[in-house]
Motif scaffolding. Structure first.
Motif, PDB file in Angstrom:
ATOM      1  N   SER A 155       0.840  -1.196   0.000  1.00  0.00           N
ATOM      2  CA  SER A 155       0.000   0.000   0.000  1.00  0.00           C
ATOM      3  C   SER A 155       0.879   1.251   0.000  1.00  0.00           C
ATOM      4  N   THR A 156       0.513   2.233   0.808  1.00  0.00           N
ATOM      5  CA  THR A 156       1.332   3.457   0.914  1.00  0.00           C
ATOM      6  C   THR A 156       2.296   3.368   2.092  1.00  0.00           C
ATOM      7  N   ILE A 157       2.386   2.184   2.737  1.00  0.00           N
ATOM      8  CA  ILE A 157       3.059   2.229   4.041  1.00  0.00           C
ATOM      9  C   ILE A 157       4.446   1.583   4.141  1.00  0.00           C
ATOM     10  N   ALA A 158       4.779   0.627   3.306  1.00  0.00           N
ATOM     11  CA  ALA A 158       6.100   0.021   3.508  1.00  0.00           C
ATOM     12  C   ALA A 158       6.681  -0.567   2.227  1.00  0.00           C
ATOM     13  N   ALA A 194       8.960   6.818   0.625  1.00  0.00           N
ATOM     14  CA  ALA A 194       9.229   7.922   1.560  1.00  0.00           C
ATOM     15  C   ALA A 194       9.150   7.417   2.995  1.00  0.00           C
ATOM     16  N   ARG A 195       8.121   6.616   3.249  1.00  0.00           N
ATOM     17  CA  ARG A 195       7.918   6.131   4.612  1.00  0.00           C
ATOM     18  C   ARG A 195       9.037   5.190   5.058  1.00  0.00           C
ATOM     19  N   SER A 196       9.278   4.136   4.282  1.00  0.00           N
ATOM     20  CA  SER A 196      10.282   3.153   4.714  1.00  0.00           C
ATOM     21  C   SER A 196      11.676   3.750   4.754  1.00  0.00           C
ATOM     22  N   THR A 197      12.023   4.548   3.754  1.00  0.00           N
ATOM     23  CA  THR A 197      13.374   5.100   3.721  1.00  0.00           C
ATOM     24  C   THR A 197      13.583   6.104   4.846  1.00  0.00           C
ATOM     25  N   THR A 218       0.219  16.236   1.269  1.00  0.00           N
ATOM     26  CA  THR A 218       0.774  16.174   2.628  1.00  0.00           C
ATOM     27  C   THR A 218       0.303  14.898   3.318  1.00  0.00           C
ATOM     28  N   PRO A 219       1.214  14.138   3.915  1.00  0.00           N
ATOM     29  CA  PRO A 219       0.799  12.897   4.581  1.00  0.00           C
ATOM     30  C   PRO A 219       0.015  13.176   5.856  1.00  0.00           C
ATOM     31  N   GLU A 220      -0.828  12.254   6.227  1.00  0.00           N
ATOM     32  CA  GLU A 220      -1.563  12.413   7.492  1.00  0.00           C
ATOM     33  C   GLU A 220      -0.614  12.321   8.680  1.00  0.00           C
ATOM     34  N   LYS A 221      -1.000  13.011   9.735  1.00  0.00           N
ATOM     35  CA  LYS A 221      -0.150  13.042  10.950  1.00  0.00           C
ATOM     36  C   LYS A 221       0.077  11.632  11.473  1.00  0.00           C
ATOM     37  N   GLY A 222       1.287  11.363  11.919  1.00  0.00           N
ATOM     38  CA  GLY A 222       1.566  10.091  12.556  1.00  0.00           C
ATOM     39  C   GLY A 222       1.910   8.973  11.592  1.00  0.00           C
ATOM     40  N   THR A 223       1.839   9.242  10.295  1.00  0.00           N
ATOM     41  CA  THR A 223       2.156   8.169   9.355  1.00  0.00           C
ATOM     42  C   THR A 223       3.637   8.143   9.000  1.00  0.00           C
ATOM     43  N   LEU A 224       4.338   9.222   9.274  1.00  0.00           N
ATOM     44  CA  LEU A 224       5.776   9.253   9.002  1.00  0.00           C
ATOM     45  C   LEU A 224       6.520   9.572  10.291  1.00  0.00           C
ATOM     46  N   PRO A 225       7.827   9.296  10.355  1.00  0.00           N
ATOM     47  CA  PRO A 225       8.567   9.527  11.595  1.00  0.00           C
ATOM     48  C   PRO A 225       8.443  10.981  12.040  1.00  0.00           C
ATOM     49  N   ALA A 228      11.012  13.632  10.988  1.00  0.00           N
ATOM     50  CA  ALA A 228      11.068  14.192   9.627  1.00  0.00           C
ATOM     51  C   ALA A 228      10.230  15.457   9.555  1.00  0.00           C
ATOM     52  N   LYS A 229      10.776  16.468   8.870  1.00  0.00           N
ATOM     53  CA  LYS A 229      10.066  17.750   8.730  1.00  0.00           C
ATOM     54  C   LYS A 229       9.299  17.768   7.415  1.00  0.00           C
ATOM     55  N   ILE A 230       8.059  18.242   7.454  1.00  0.00           N
ATOM     56  CA  ILE A 230       7.279  18.411   6.235  1.00  0.00           C
ATOM     57  C   ILE A 230       7.465  19.836   5.713  1.00  0.00           C
TER      58      ILE A 230
END
Lengths: 338, 338, 338
Positions: A155-158, A194-197, A218-225, A228-230
């Motif tokens: 999906s979009t996660i890993a 983006a997420r896994s890396t 823009t990704p939803e809050k909490g989905t990326l470390p 990391a700065k958006i």
């Protein structure tokens, strides 16, 4: 299939539990989230041993001789599937390409019954790609103790092997993760890369990770470390960056295409161009997970410039997948092997 | 992809240059045009060493052990792809089947980026089939020094391994090319087989090559060897012929299907029939590049008659492709091999 | 292709003749009809030698080294094709996957010309699946003496390797065929599994074979062994049964879908449920040829219960196919082998 929701039972914490065995060895590769530095370093070090120069014979071994690796891809892929197929062959394994797609899953057989079938055929490793969240962990959670699951895109996660090949490429060029500024530009919202890396970069100690995207992506809050700065401005984002990675827009994962900019708008505002490179660190490298859309997310001549390590990424991809296969196979101790 | 026109930069002269290395050895196989007699003879002689009788074990070797051969077919094919796959396996290579089609190319990644990816994965030989003119040479022109390109069918203009297997079959049956009358019948305008095989026959000294076709399927001037005669009457064309090869109509390459005769008209006027054979030389052979449409371009019982060498062509196809693979691999000297 | 009717020339008697050579050895595997007990026992015994426990290395041998096995599937299949592919690889053969479908056959080339092509390429074994009756025997009848045909599913009439794997599974669990009560439930009319497995059970001496189906799915007279009883009530059918095998409804083979019950009706009346098991013999086993539709022909929890040997069937499938490949290859004596 007991339904979509059942996949969601595997939280990220459960994934982390699943992917190590009781001795702490890699059992499945599902996510970069919480995978510790020592595991990442071990995999990158092992991958290095599988590299040879272009023009030299690829490294081969018999580590997987007599073993069977199967790809179970519910999303189309040539690049990643081919990379895994070469990795399996170069380790001596048999490789099965299963032609599955969502429609065949609808034909009646459940996902788990397909897995049970492969398990009964004594397949050792299942390479899984799926558009839905939770499928690789769901399989890992239900397969027997003699099968290992590798997430080849979820999906979009890993997309953990992509993260590993990105890290190997960065380590080759930059040595020290702890001083690194990394800028990832594009459709951050829908990008499993983006997420896994970025998760893996955080684990390796990279202090400055910037995710640059249009407002609508823009990704939803909490989905990326959280480290990391958006950002929404490319020029700010790549300022003094050591590593810059533009991404393609994942049209197939976007529900309302009206939300995204036109190609021309996108290239004007978010396309990475040679002219940007003077803002970056002097020896900045340009990466791309592929497939690449020249003239959209990246200026064509920049992709072919001396700063580009895109082909190194592809090459490292085979080596990293060999390393992962070799690592998980050790956790599948045959009863008859010592 | 920089666009269609960029493929056209490779003129036939450039192709000739591309296909030999600085020592005059076969580097890529792109065209029969200007490929010299010595190269053709070398390949046919080498192919002979890979032949065994039906019912004996196929000849195998380890010439390509550790090497990777990939097929990159943008047109569907079972016959040619399978022949290359068996050739690669019987030489010990790994074989990758890439499922590509024009639509996937449109998805965004350029043709060259696909090639660069395979190159980075340390693929040694790319087998390319494409409906567009210039693609194999375009790839050969841009690939690095460690990759070899084999043309497995290019638009209406080239199919060099088909020409080689045709020549091997003729040489087995007829010994001397220099006294030969060859009649090729059918859709000459759209046939890459007619083109490549007649070019190779001219090179080998065949003095009488006849291309027989309906008026509407007459090739444009300059597209076929000037030594070949264009005829429109089958009876004239096969008079005293030693070799007769009917072709299928390439419907997929014909823009205005109204221009071509109906199946019944075609069979009546251009279908090769047993009754024709008394016009040909007494020991004339019948060939067909396949796939064959019985009852359209050839009478069914003639295809199965003693004069038919169609199955020999298929068998020689594998041997010829082994010879080509073995030849080009020598030009790809690994840095670590002697 | 000379037309559909020509396939019908191979009667069941002719099939029986075709499948043994002059010494009485297995030459092709086309049908269970009239295949004698000694052949079935020989194949089951041989298959046992290819079994290893899940978690141990699969048994491998070099019996088919240098040989080529090709799958020619005109109906889609993942399960059976994969099982044959693993079987071929584990015996050391090369395996060719031919991507054929009915449309490609319509493109012009006849079925026999495709076979002649594979024969000329020195393929040793052809695995054939087709929706039409007679195709495997038709091929076996026309192929040369160096090729063997294995029927991997033929219309509604035969699926011999499925029968063999069913018998191996039963023999492992029940030892003695001669006291066995077997109940097969479902779309008996369109099931090649019902046909082949019941034929083989009759040959092995099973005294009580019950075929349970809705009225609308009753097979035509003479299409199944006369020893098998047709019943329409599940409770009667499974009374004291030792082996119970529900089947899926073969929608793709049913002309008038209005004839068949709805999913809910079907599950209510013909779905096998845990609650039924008290009617069966105390140690009754549940089998399914797959793909399985949980909640339609079988209650999901029953498929996963201790009575279920469905995964054993899959595992035995690979072993049985290895046994068949090893058996027929012996009948193809190379001229150069002793």
């Amino acid at each position: 299939m007991s339904g979509t929701r059942s996949f969601l039972i595997a939280s990220t914490a459960e994934q982390t539990d699943l992917q190590l065995d009781s001795q702490g060895n890699l059992r499945h590769l599902l996510t970069m989230h919480n995978l510790e530095q020592q595991h990442i370093t071990m995999l990158l070090d092992k991958a290095e041993t599988y590299l040879s120069d272009i023009g030299k014979k690829p490294v081969r071994s018999t580590t997987l001789q007599g073993r069977t690796v199967a790809s179970l891809f519910f999303e189309p892929s040539t690049r990643t599937r081919t990379s895994f197929e070469l990795a399996a062959h170069r380790l001596g394994a048999d490789f099965l390409n299963l032609n599955v797609n969502t429609s065949s899953r609808r034909k009646g057989e459940s996902l788990l019954d397909t897995v049970y079938t492969l398990q009964a055929m004594q397949v050792d490793v299942l390479i899984v790609r799926d558009a839905q969240t939770g499928v690789p962990a769901y399989i890992a959670n239900h397969a027997n103790e003699f099968i290992s699951v590798l997430n080849a895109g979820e999906s979009t996660i890993a997309h953990p092997t992509q993260a590993l090949l990105d890290l190997l490429t960065i380590r080759q060029q930059k040595k020290d993760f702890e001083k690194l500024t990394v800028a990832i530009i594009g459709d951050i919202k829908h990008s499993r890369v983006a997420r896994s890396t970025s998760e893996a970069l955080v684990t390796m100690g990279a202090p400055d990770i910037r995710l640059i995207c249009p407002e609508s992506l823009t990704p939803e809050k909490g989905t990326l470390p959280s480290q990391a700065k958006i950002l929404h401005n490319v020029r700010d984002g790549i300022s003094n960056a050591d590593v810059i990675m533009p991404l393609r827009i994942q049209r197939e994962r976007i529900e309302n295409l009206a939300d995204i900019p036109t190609v021309d708008q996108y290239y004007a505002n978010y396309g990475l161009k040679s002219s940007h490179m003077s803002l970056a660190a002097p020896d900045a490298i340009v990466m791309h997970p592929g497939p690449m859309n020249r003239g959209i997310e990246i200026e064509s001549k920049l992709a072919d410039s001396a700063a580009s390590v895109i082909q190194e990424q592809v090459k490292n991809g085979v080596a990293v997948r060999m390393a992962v296969l070799a690592a998980v196979i050790k956790s599948l101790n045959y009863k008859d092997s010592k």
